[in-house]
Enzyme design. Structure first.
Site, PDB file in Angstrom:
ATOM      1  N   ALA A   1       0.758  -0.988  -0.290  1.00 37.40           N
ATOM      2  CA  ALA A   1      -0.099   0.075   0.263  1.00 37.40           C
ATOM      3  C   ALA A   1       0.609   1.629  -0.159  1.00 37.40           C
ATOM      4  O   ALA A   1       1.929   0.907   0.596  1.00 37.40           O
ATOM      5  CB  ALA A   1      -1.020  -0.409   1.110  1.00 37.40           C
ATOM      6  N   CYS A   2       0.286   2.669  -0.140  1.00 37.50           N
ATOM      7  CA  CYS A   2       0.890   3.729  -0.447  1.00 37.50           C
ATOM      8  C   CYS A   2       1.578   3.768   1.002  1.00 37.50           C
ATOM      9  O   CYS A   2       0.398   3.398   1.760  1.00 37.50           O
ATOM     10  CB  CYS A   2       0.293   4.434  -0.826  1.00 37.50           C
ATOM     11  SG  CYS A   2       0.534   5.194  -2.059  1.00 37.50           S
ATOM     12  N   PRO A   3       1.848   4.666   1.289  1.00 40.03           N
ATOM     13  CA  PRO A   3       3.045   4.877   0.567  1.00 40.03           C
ATOM     14  C   PRO A   3       4.711   3.854   0.296  1.00 40.03           C
ATOM     15  O   PRO A   3       5.559   4.593   0.004  1.00 40.03           O
ATOM     16  CB  PRO A   3       3.872   6.022   1.298  1.00 40.03           C
ATOM     17  CG  PRO A   3       3.685   5.512   3.184  1.00 40.03           C
ATOM     18  CD  PRO A   3       2.245   4.807   3.215  1.00 40.03           C
TER      19      PRO A   3
END
Lengths: 75, 229
Positions: A12-14
């Site tokens: 997942a981001c980041p």
């Protein structure tokens, strides 16, 4: 002119952005990095960061919701 | 650009071949029928529900297409120095300000109760603590509430896990909010509703100025970060 790959599928981001930043630091000018991602958010902020750095970026959608970012370290 | 193409051609690694795209039109038709059927079903329960249903779907669509992300708005300035999403959120808040002022002032003009006043919540210790915890949580989880829901719909399964704990946390929070946090810390905390302080027009000007200043700060931040690296 080496080519590296970075597997960020499921991250997942980041995380993809930070991994890309780290990886790019260790690469020489002219090297190419291919980042695999499937998080739509990373599809936006990784290319944006790389373009701000002045790198060449190409985005390829290899499957629905799965992308490969081809980043060339130009400087 | 030409250099990249050459590089890819001569590379040892085989590029992932692009899978042929299946037509999504049948799925879209089925989904549209399901949406309409649910709409009619909701209309039978309450006339308001179909409106919520349509706005929810429209909101999700905009969120997904625009890659709008509240988490990125607060996170990216620190990680990559990019404030484009931050500025998008500021613009959104600005538009919301106009819309909500119209709705609320309209209610005042009609002599009705101002809608949404329950959301004018006390500014106290729980808000500060909660903000910090939520901020840490959303960066680890990779999305805030709306972003998490949108990405589950997109098929990013890791965030189903986030949803489970999001529901647990919300229920727990709702359970203890009124029992402990509210009475203990929020009894004397101030509730600020700008129109009470500055009048309706003044509130609009003050909020607009704050948003404008934040926007300018965001632009300056990106310039500073961009040249520093």
């Amino acid at each position: 002119m080496a080519e590296f790959t970075l597997d960020c599928l499921g991250e997942a981001c980041p995380v993809p952005l930070m991994k890309t930043q780290k990886k790019m630091e260790s690469m020489a000018v002219g090297d190419v990095l291919i980042v695999s991602i499937d998080h739509s958010c990373a599809m936006k902020n990784v290319p944006e960061w790389a373009r701000n750095q002045g790198y060449n970026v190409e985005i390829e959608e290899v499957d629905d919701g799965e992308w490969e970012l081809i980043i060339e370290k130009t400087k | 650009m030409a250099e990249i193409v050459q590089e890819v051609k001569t590379s040892v690694r085989k590029r992932t071949p692009r899978k042929p795209k299946k037509s999504q039109i049948p799925a879209a038709l089925v989904l549209t029928i399901i949406v309409v059927v649910i709409g009619f079903y909701l209309a039978g329960l309450s006339p308001k529900l179909p409106i919520f249903w349509m706005f929810g779907l429209a909101f999700g669509y905009v969120l997904q297409r625009s890659r709008f992300c509240f988490t990125a708005a607060f996170r990216d300035p620190w990680i990559s120095g990019s404030t484009s999403v931050t500025r998008a959120v500021l613009v959104a808040i600005g538009i919301c300000t106009l819309g909500f002022t119209a709705i609320k002032y309209g209610a005042v003009l009609n002599g009705a109760d101002i809608p949404g006043m329950g959301s004018v919540t006390p500014i106290g210790l729980p808000l500060v603590l909660g903000g910090i915890i939520f901020g840490i949580g959303m960066v680890i989880a990779g999305g805030c509430a709306s972003g998490t829901l949108m990405r589950i719909g997109e098929g990013f399964l890791m965030q189903l896990l986030v949803l489970v704990f999001f529901v647990i946390g919300s229920l727990w929070g709702a359970h203890d909010q009124g029992a402990f946090w509210g009475p203990t810390f929020n009894a004397n905390a101030p509730r600020v509703f700008l129109p009470d302080l500055f009048g309706w027009f003044g509130a609009l000007v003050v909020q607009g100025l704050i948003i404008l200043l934040l926007y300018i700060a965001a632009v300056k931040w990106q310039e500073k970060k961009g040249t520093a690296e």
